[in-house]
Design a protein around this motif. Structure first.
Motif, PDB file in Angstrom:
ATOM      1  N   LYS A   1       0.935  -1.073   0.005  1.00  0.00           N
ATOM      2  CA  LYS A   1       0.058  -0.022   0.228  1.00  0.00           C
ATOM      3  C   LYS A   1       0.918   1.213   0.049  1.00  0.00           C
TER       4      LYS A   1
ATOM      5  N   GLY B   1       1.087   3.998  -2.756  1.00  0.00           N
ATOM      6  CA  GLY B   1       0.635   5.380  -2.580  1.00  0.00           C
ATOM      7  C   GLY B   1      -0.869   5.587  -1.583  1.00  0.00           C
ATOM      8  N   LEU B   2      -1.244   4.440  -1.353  1.00  0.00           N
ATOM      9  CA  LEU B   2      -2.441   4.457  -0.718  1.00  0.00           C
ATOM     10  C   LEU B   2      -2.170   4.764   0.950  1.00  0.00           C
TER      11      LEU B   2
ATOM     12  N   PRO C   1      -1.523   7.576  -4.883  1.00  0.00           N
ATOM     13  CA  PRO C   1      -1.648   6.940  -6.171  1.00  0.00           C
ATOM     14  C   PRO C   1      -1.221   7.507  -7.466  1.00  0.00           C
TER      15      PRO C   1
ATOM     16  N   ALA D   1      -0.926  -0.086 -10.663  1.00  0.00           N
ATOM     17  CA  ALA D   1      -2.363  -0.353 -10.469  1.00  0.00           C
ATOM     18  C   ALA D   1      -2.353  -1.585  -9.559  1.00  0.00           C
ATOM     19  N   PHE D   2      -3.579  -1.809  -9.027  1.00  0.00           N
ATOM     20  CA  PHE D   2      -3.622  -2.901  -7.794  1.00  0.00           C
ATOM     21  C   PHE D   2      -4.613  -3.853  -8.391  1.00  0.00           C
TER      22      PHE D   2
ATOM     23  N   PHE E   1      -6.511  -6.649  -5.963  1.00  0.00           N
ATOM     24  CA  PHE E   1      -7.028  -6.931  -4.594  1.00  0.00           C
ATOM     25  C   PHE E   1      -7.143  -8.267  -4.245  1.00  0.00           C
TER      26      PHE E   1
ATOM     27  N   GLY F   1     -11.187   1.403 -13.941  1.00  0.00           N
ATOM     28  CA  GLY F   1      -9.971   2.289 -13.807  1.00  0.00           C
ATOM     29  C   GLY F   1      -9.740   3.222 -15.048  1.00  0.00           C
TER      30      GLY F   1
ATOM     31  N   ARG G   1      -9.821   7.527 -14.962  1.00  0.00           N
ATOM     32  CA  ARG G   1      -8.822   8.198 -15.365  1.00  0.00           C
ATOM     33  C   ARG G   1      -9.420   9.171 -16.469  1.00  0.00           C
TER      34      ARG G   1
ATOM     35  N   ARG H   1      -8.919  -5.362 -14.932  1.00  0.00           N
ATOM     36  CA  ARG H   1      -8.969  -4.138 -14.794  1.00  0.00           C
ATOM     37  C   ARG H   1      -7.743  -3.319 -14.746  1.00  0.00           C
ATOM     38  N   ALA H   2      -6.975  -4.018 -13.660  1.00  0.00           N
ATOM     39  CA  ALA H   2      -5.377  -3.454 -13.469  1.00  0.00           C
ATOM     40  C   ALA H   2      -4.669  -3.368 -14.972  1.00  0.00           C
TER      41      ALA H   2
ATOM     42  N   VAL I   1      -5.418  -0.339 -17.424  1.00  0.00           N
ATOM     43  CA  VAL I   1      -5.004   0.938 -17.387  1.00  0.00           C
ATOM     44  C   VAL I   1      -3.493   1.243 -17.667  1.00  0.00           C
TER      45      VAL I   1
END
Ligand code: ATP
Ligand code: MG
Lengths: 268, 250
Positions: A65, A69-70, A88, A93-94, A96, A114, A118, A161-162, A165
């Motif tokens: 994290k 940048g979380l 972030p 890209a994360f 989870f 994502g 953006r 999804r990751a 982006v």
């Protein structure tokens, strides 16, 4: 630069080591009076998969994290492609552990989400999403909702999804721990292919020694709280062998044993 | 429910109660309860008349405006309370007090503050509806899956974007539940407002009919009001069912 000892079975890699995509320098993190990470330094070579392996509660998620940048580190800093992390960013890209899919949105919107955040135009982001839905093998499920999918399929959505982006660095927090063993093996094979084909850097958290050895170019073994890097291992396994043979490769089994030997004293 | 092997449609028990009403009415037991058939005849008589339509539009206007403010203030405030500890600590005691307070007692104060017109009626309506809407939106946000929020943040969502793309939708099932109860309370609020503040709308009709012992008229307007409240509530229940597919799987 302080580096933990590097076990480099091939030896000459050092010379033409790829540049680092992510560098953690002296990262510490305390939650109240819980010291989760203490002065942790680690380098993540570009285009490779690095696993973070360690006992539960040792701060793997925390480190991921912070890289994402979380979370803000209490001390130290993270650099991604030479730039310090402030929050972030589109370069990371994360994926989870619990998938983190929007239950009210179908697969297509989830994969495109994502890009939606953006600010990509609808037609553009859906075209990209379609491509990655196909890539993870979910064609035909674009209109399905997450609750209609199995755990393995949901994580494919999270992965798509990751990927869509197009970030340089993929951060994966135990992405396969909520899927069944067979699916997990399939995922591991797919992941190997992804690392080969996509020119991306993967940071992969796992509890499983076997999984780490199977998929990683580099394994960072973390010690229990406050977490430091105990050792970095680079499994030099012939990956272009048949996938089934890797699991029987003596080198593979040796490394698994070695890691277990290193870790067992910390697990009671 | 089934009877003699037939599936009865929902609310069939109403027929039974309607029959009972008719019998009591015809027996002439009390002037207060005229036969149901007479009530319905009166209803059709009254329903197109200018006084009725005027009352209907006045009441609908106050009701719609009151509910509107309860929604646009209540939902964001509730979401904010669920998101932010500080805001929650500050507001929660007040919300709880007003939720259970006898709001009718506040109406005279509102009249002093806001006058005897539509404004006070609308505010009364809002006050009746808003607290449960706030509490439910708050509860909805508090059960939100943390990783959804982190996911949105990691893909670059600003707090504002997270607010309406994540928090609102994740809390929607609870929000709708709160809105449904709030709207039912708003019906109460608007009628109390119309009775106590200025005698307009359905409130005026109730006054008029009750004072002149026009019981059939009185009941007819009440039936209309019940039917309207029931329809709105059923519509919201329908919306709730529309989102229930994900309510259990967040
Ligand atoms: N928000 C928090 N507040 C307080 N303590 C926390 C918080 N998050 C994590 N911790 C503590 O920090 C330590 C590291 O947590 P972290 O989740 O990073 O471990 P982990 O290695 O990912 O564990 P696991 O393998 O179980 O996922 C744990 O001891 C945990 O109790
Ligand atoms: Mg973890």
């Amino acid at each position: 630069m302080v580096m933990p000892q590097i076990k480099d079975p091939i030896g000459h890699l050092e010379m033409r080591a790829p540049p680092n995509a992510v560098v953690a320098r002296g990262v510490s993190k305390t939650y109240g009076d819980v010291e989760a990470l203490k002065n942790l330094s680690l380098e993540f070579p570009k285009g490779q998969l690095t696993s973070l392996l360690g006992p539960s509660g040792c701060g793997k998620t925390t480190l991921l994290k912070i890289i994402g940048g979380l979370l803000e580190p209490t001390a130290g800093e993270i650099e991604v492609n030479g730039t310090p992390v402030k929050g972030p960013g589109p370069d990371r890209a994360f994926v989870f552990q619990d998938f983190a899919l929007l239950p009210w949105a179908n697969v297509l919107r989830n994969v495109a989400f994502g890009l939606e955040l953006r600010g990509a135009a609808k037609s553009e982001r859906e075209a990209i999403a379609e491509k990655y839905i196909a890539e993870v093998g979910l064609s035909g499920f674009e209109k399905a909702f997450p609750h209609e999918l199995s755990g393995g399929m949901r994580q494919r959505v999270g992965l798509a999804r990751a990927l869509s982006v197009d970030a340089d660095v993929l951060l994966m927090d135990e992405p396969f721990s909520a899927v069944d063993e067979q699916t997990r093996r399939k995922f591991q094979e797919d992941l190997l292919r992804l690392v080969q084909n996509e020119n991306k850097t993967f940071i992969f958290v796992t509890h499983s020694i076997e999984e780490a050895v199977y998929v990683s170019d580099q394994i960072a073994i973390l010690l229990p709280r406050p977490s430091r890097v105990l050792e970095i291992i680079r499994p030099a396994i012939e990956r272009n062998k048949n996938v089934d043979n890797i699991r029987r490769d003596p080198e593979y089994l040796d490394i698994v044993d070695k890691i277990w030997a290193a870790l067992r004293s910390y697990v009671e | 429910m089934t009877l003699f092997g037939y599936r009865l449609p929902g609310m069939s028990s109403l027929i039974l109660w309607g029959l009972l009403w008719e019998i009591v009415g015809r027996s002439g037991m009390t002037f207060f309860i005229p036969p149901l058939s007479e009530v319905f005849l009166t209803l059709f008589e009254v329903i197109g008349t200018p006084p009725f339509l005027k009352a209907l539009s006045e009441t609908s206007y106050a009701f719609a405006a009151g509910v509107f403010f309860a929604l646009v203030i209540g939902i964001p405030v509730g979401i904010l309370m669920g998101k932010n500890r500080l805001v929650d600590e500050l507001l929660l005691p007040w919300v709880n007090i007003f939720l259970s307070a006898p709001l009718t007692a506040l109406v005279p104060v509102l009249m002093v503050l806001f006058g005897f017109g539509m404004r006070s009626i609308i505010i009364t309506t809002t006050l009746f509806a808003i607290w449960i809407i706030i509490l439910n939106a708050r509860a909805g946000v508090m059960q939100i899956n943390r990783s959804l929020v982190e996911m949105a943040r990691s893909f670059g969502a600003t707090p504002m974007v997270a607010f309406y793309k994540i928090y609102f939708w994740a809390a929607l099932p609870e929000i709708l539940g709160g809105v449904r109860i709030g709207v039912i309370r708003a019906v109460k609020g608007v009628i109390i407002g119309q009775l106590l503040i200025s005698i307009v709308g359905f409130g005026a009709l109730f006054e008029l009919y009750a004072n002149n012992f026009l019981m059939a008229h009185f009941w007819a307007v009440l039936v209309v009001l019940f039917a309207l409240a029931f329809t709105v509530s059923e519509f919201l229940a329908y919306l709730e069912r529309r989102v229930s597919y994900y309510a259990a799987k967040r």
